[in-house]
Design an enzyme around this catalytic site. Sequence first.
Site, PDB file in Angstrom:
ATOM      1  N   LEU A  26      -1.407 -42.824  -2.889  1.00  0.00           N
ATOM      2  CA  LEU A  26      -2.633 -43.269  -1.907  1.00  0.00           C
ATOM      3  C   LEU A  26      -3.602 -43.909  -2.283  1.00  0.00           C
ATOM      4  O   LEU A  26      -4.026 -43.817  -3.605  1.00  0.00           O
ATOM      5  CB  LEU A  26      -3.043 -41.884  -1.177  1.00  0.00           C
TER       6      LEU A  26
ATOM      7  N   PHE B  37     -15.910 -35.673   4.985  1.00  0.00           N
ATOM      8  CA  PHE B  37     -14.286 -36.065   5.369  1.00  0.00           C
ATOM      9  C   PHE B  37     -14.412 -36.412   6.676  1.00  0.00           C
ATOM     10  O   PHE B  37     -15.146 -35.882   7.605  1.00  0.00           O
ATOM     11  CB  PHE B  37     -13.809 -34.614   4.937  1.00  0.00           C
TER      12      PHE B  37
ATOM     13  N   HIS C 233       2.911 -38.645   4.835  1.00  0.00           N
ATOM     14  CA  HIS C 233       1.733 -38.076   3.933  1.00  0.00           C
ATOM     15  C   HIS C 233       1.973 -36.402   3.918  1.00  0.00           C
ATOM     16  O   HIS C 233       1.741 -35.690   3.008  1.00  0.00           O
ATOM     17  CB  HIS C 233       0.537 -38.431   4.599  1.00  0.00           C
TER      18      HIS C 233
ATOM     19  N   ARG D 275      -7.025 -42.281  11.386  1.00  0.00           N
ATOM     20  CA  ARG D 275      -5.691 -42.411  10.578  1.00  0.00           C
ATOM     21  C   ARG D 275      -4.292 -42.772  11.506  1.00  0.00           C
ATOM     22  O   ARG D 275      -3.789 -43.675  10.949  1.00  0.00           O
ATOM     23  CB  ARG D 275      -5.508 -41.239   9.757  1.00  0.00           C
TER      24      ARG D 275
ATOM     25  N   GLN E   4       2.583 -35.997   9.526  1.00  0.00           N
ATOM     26  CA  GLN E   4       1.262 -37.196   9.452  1.00  0.00           C
ATOM     27  C   GLN E   4       1.569 -38.220   8.526  1.00  0.00           C
ATOM     28  O   GLN E   4       2.300 -37.974   7.632  1.00  0.00           O
ATOM     29  CB  GLN E   4      -0.128 -36.173   8.941  1.00  0.00           C
TER      30      GLN E   4
ATOM     31  N   ARG F 181      -3.611 -32.656  11.167  1.00  0.00           N
ATOM     32  CA  ARG F 181      -4.352 -31.806   9.914  1.00  0.00           C
ATOM     33  C   ARG F 181      -5.659 -32.782   9.740  1.00  0.00           C
ATOM     34  O   ARG F 181      -5.409 -33.884   9.378  1.00  0.00           O
ATOM     35  CB  ARG F 181      -3.331 -31.678   8.853  1.00  0.00           C
TER      36      ARG F 181
ATOM     37  N   GLU G 165      -9.203 -43.710   1.818  1.00  0.00           N
ATOM     38  CA  GLU G 165      -9.573 -44.124   3.316  1.00  0.00           C
ATOM     39  C   GLU G 165     -10.862 -44.883   2.818  1.00  0.00           C
ATOM     40  O   GLU G 165     -11.393 -45.678   3.659  1.00  0.00           O
ATOM     41  CB  GLU G 165      -9.829 -43.078   4.059  1.00  0.00           C
TER      42      GLU G 165
ATOM     43  N   HIS H 180      -0.129 -41.931   6.619  1.00  0.00           N
ATOM     44  CA  HIS H 180      -1.473 -42.197   6.135  1.00  0.00           C
ATOM     45  C   HIS H 180      -1.361 -43.689   6.156  1.00  0.00           C
ATOM     46  O   HIS H 180      -0.290 -44.334   5.601  1.00  0.00           O
ATOM     47  CB  HIS H 180      -1.756 -41.676   4.671  1.00  0.00           C
TER      48      HIS H 180
END
Lengths: 247, 613
Positions: free
Chosen positions: B267, B141, B369, B301, B255, B405, B270, B257
């Site tokens: 979504l 990640f 997000h 991001r 946040q 985050r 990514e 995205h």
Amino acid sequence: MTRNLTFSIFRYNPMDRTSTPHMDTFVVPETSSMTLFIALTRIREEQDPSLQFDFCCRAGICGACGMLVNGRPNLACKTKTKELPDVVTLLPLPIFRLVGDLSVDTGTWFREMYSRVGSWIHTDREFDPLAEEERMDNALANEIYELERCIECGCCIAGCATARMRRDFLGAAGLNRVARFMLDPRDQRTEKDFFEIIGDDEGIFGCMGLLGCEDVCPKGLPLQDQLGFLRRRMGLAAIRSFLPGGK
Amino acid sequence: MQTFVTDVLCIGAGLAGERVAIAAAEAGFDATCLSIVPARRSHSAAAQGGMQAALGNCSMGEGDSPDVHFVDTVKGSDWGCDQEVARLFCDNAPIAMRQMAHWGVPWNRVVPGKRHYYKGGERFEKEEKAEKAGLITARAFGGTAKWRTCYTSDGTGHTVLYTMDNRAAQLGVTVHDKVEVVSIIHDAGQCLGAVARCLRTGELRVYLAKATLVASGGFGRIYRESTNAVINDGGAHAAVLDTGVVPLGNMEAVQFHPTGIVPTYILVTEGCRGDGGTLLDVNGERFMHLYEPEKAELASRDVVSRWMMHHIREGKGVKSPYGEHLWLDIRHLGERHIRVKLREVDEICHNFLGIDPVESLIPVKPVQHYSMGGIRTNKDGKAYGLEGLFAAGEAACWDMHGFNRLGGNSLAETVVAGMLVGAKLVEYLRGREAVWNTAAVRDAVLRVEDRIERLRTGTDGGENVYAVRDAMQDALQDGVHIFRNADGLGRAVDSLREIHARAKRLGLRSNGVGANPELAMALKLPGMVRLALCVAHGALMRTESRGSHAREDHPERNDRDWLNRTLATWPGESDELPTLTYEPATRVMEMPPGDRGYGNGTIIPMDAGENNS
């Protein structure tokens, strides 16, 4: 592209004494990439703010928006208007208790199902926070995941003739849940234990094999395969119990 | 009026709420969860990626430990987090994942042997060890030094939530679904429970509890465009803010995205860009390399989101009935790659857009997000300001995320915080006897009944519920988005103050009888506007850039003046703005502020002199 869509929608508010069941008509201009989520939200916000329907994730993940779209159970969020004719009839899912308009109470139905099938790992092992996790073959983990993908939208129940006739039928979602735990080595229940849960007309023998459940499952789960698997396993378990020394 | 009495009332039945309820039930207490939807539809179910925990089982996770996880988390937070909490989280995450395995989660497991993987378009080889076979494996990640994210295919949230709900059912946790909290009942600094509305019948109910936990998820739906479920509207946050004494922490930390699909803002991963997908503008031209010559589409991001919005502002957006957007192009990756490696993206495009990404461009734009901010708690999960009130999960500002985050940390937080806060809540219950001031309960109910009556009869005015909500969402969307500056934020605060006044003059167009959805929105809307004001006003006051909070007029991260957390309260009903105070970001500084190693902002150090800016 500029179609006008006509929605014929079931209306009834059981909490309103003046309300009687009927169909209402709403006209909405279609826009690109429109889904029933977008269309119904527009109707509520621009035409009739009392209209009841359920959406939650609106991404085909949570199962909140099951309804009859031109007679067929489906998730409204992933139903694109461009695949629908000019006139669309929307009705609430049958079998589940009606909350109002297109909204039904799936929560109570499924909660009852969990308690009937004991929808959890039955084990006498204690969790040890200091120990390494118990190992599992990855292929088996994937098999369990495949059966755990049910989102409890209720479409399979709404599409099932047996469920229509007998309220106590576990349905494809319930039987699939049992199959998931039978597959899991962490669950110490025996075949006999499972037979107690599903070995009758409320369970595996209630199915008439019309395949409605599998036809309408929006997640494409192999519901009929699971039923066949359960019937074979349970049949063998039943035969073994009649043999000398069987239990 | 039905009254329910329980030891612990959990507002929310997602992962955090149910985990706390399970802790209480295991200790022999009554636990009741309230949920707007059946528990398994909670937004926790939507998380696909996974949960970070330093198990170190897979080859790319070798050498991982809670210490490495801690460093990643604190850096990720841009040093805005509470480091004691980040430490607690990282140390306990492996235990929580193993416990979830014990309860039935079919985690993906280590398969020994050689395998290929891709990084930055290049092919590499790795080998999993035979002695690790069958242990919980992990995937990569963003922002992490090791492969640490435990997962079940593309349905991690789903399987963990179903397992959690199974455990809750086994222990006899009561879940009342289709029930929505309207207000928190409190008296003399003590939380007593909540007034709620049944979404089946429209009737009001009272829930009385020795301890109340808020675990209602994020509040992304105060923005017009959000990846959040439609239930994530901040109703419970608003009820908590309306107590006047409980602060919300870091509400400006929101946040975004980069790739929400237009129009539904679901979504797409990514991974599209990771595998070589590009972003195109209205002319079909790439633009990211103009702004970020080195990383282009693969910058972090927040950086990609910022440049996308900039490019739209430059007039290069694609006009649509749903507003302007840009294109994501993965066509050149080829049919085989898209159908196999990006299966989920392929399905989303077909199911929700009716397009085939092998042949068509995907309409995308940056959208809200995740809410780093929320109900401020101490490290035990106790909310500030009211005895007996707790919070956990995305609803809380427990504060391991600070201002940004990391992917995989939020889903893990729900379970880890639920486990730790659950234990503290049980300690609290053991030392408590219940005393309820019935006059306070009656007053709380009367206030809600009065509000409903005024809305139904239009006593206060005839403002349209959905028009006022749209105005609030537009104000945030326009002024408190990815790019922030004093002008835009000031305008947003001003218009939100006007919208707040309008929100006090709502009148229903329908009769409001039964499970009426217009009434549900009308009841929470004034509180939602107050949340929006906490976000906007907090962002206006924070004159620095930290994590997701990017001020064009203050581009530097200012550790000298802003290494702190915003606390927003709403003490008076007639107040037009939240009251803001500040506290240090962390009491214990295990890791002093430094460079994150990505993004390229300047930093004003903690010890810089007064004239050193």
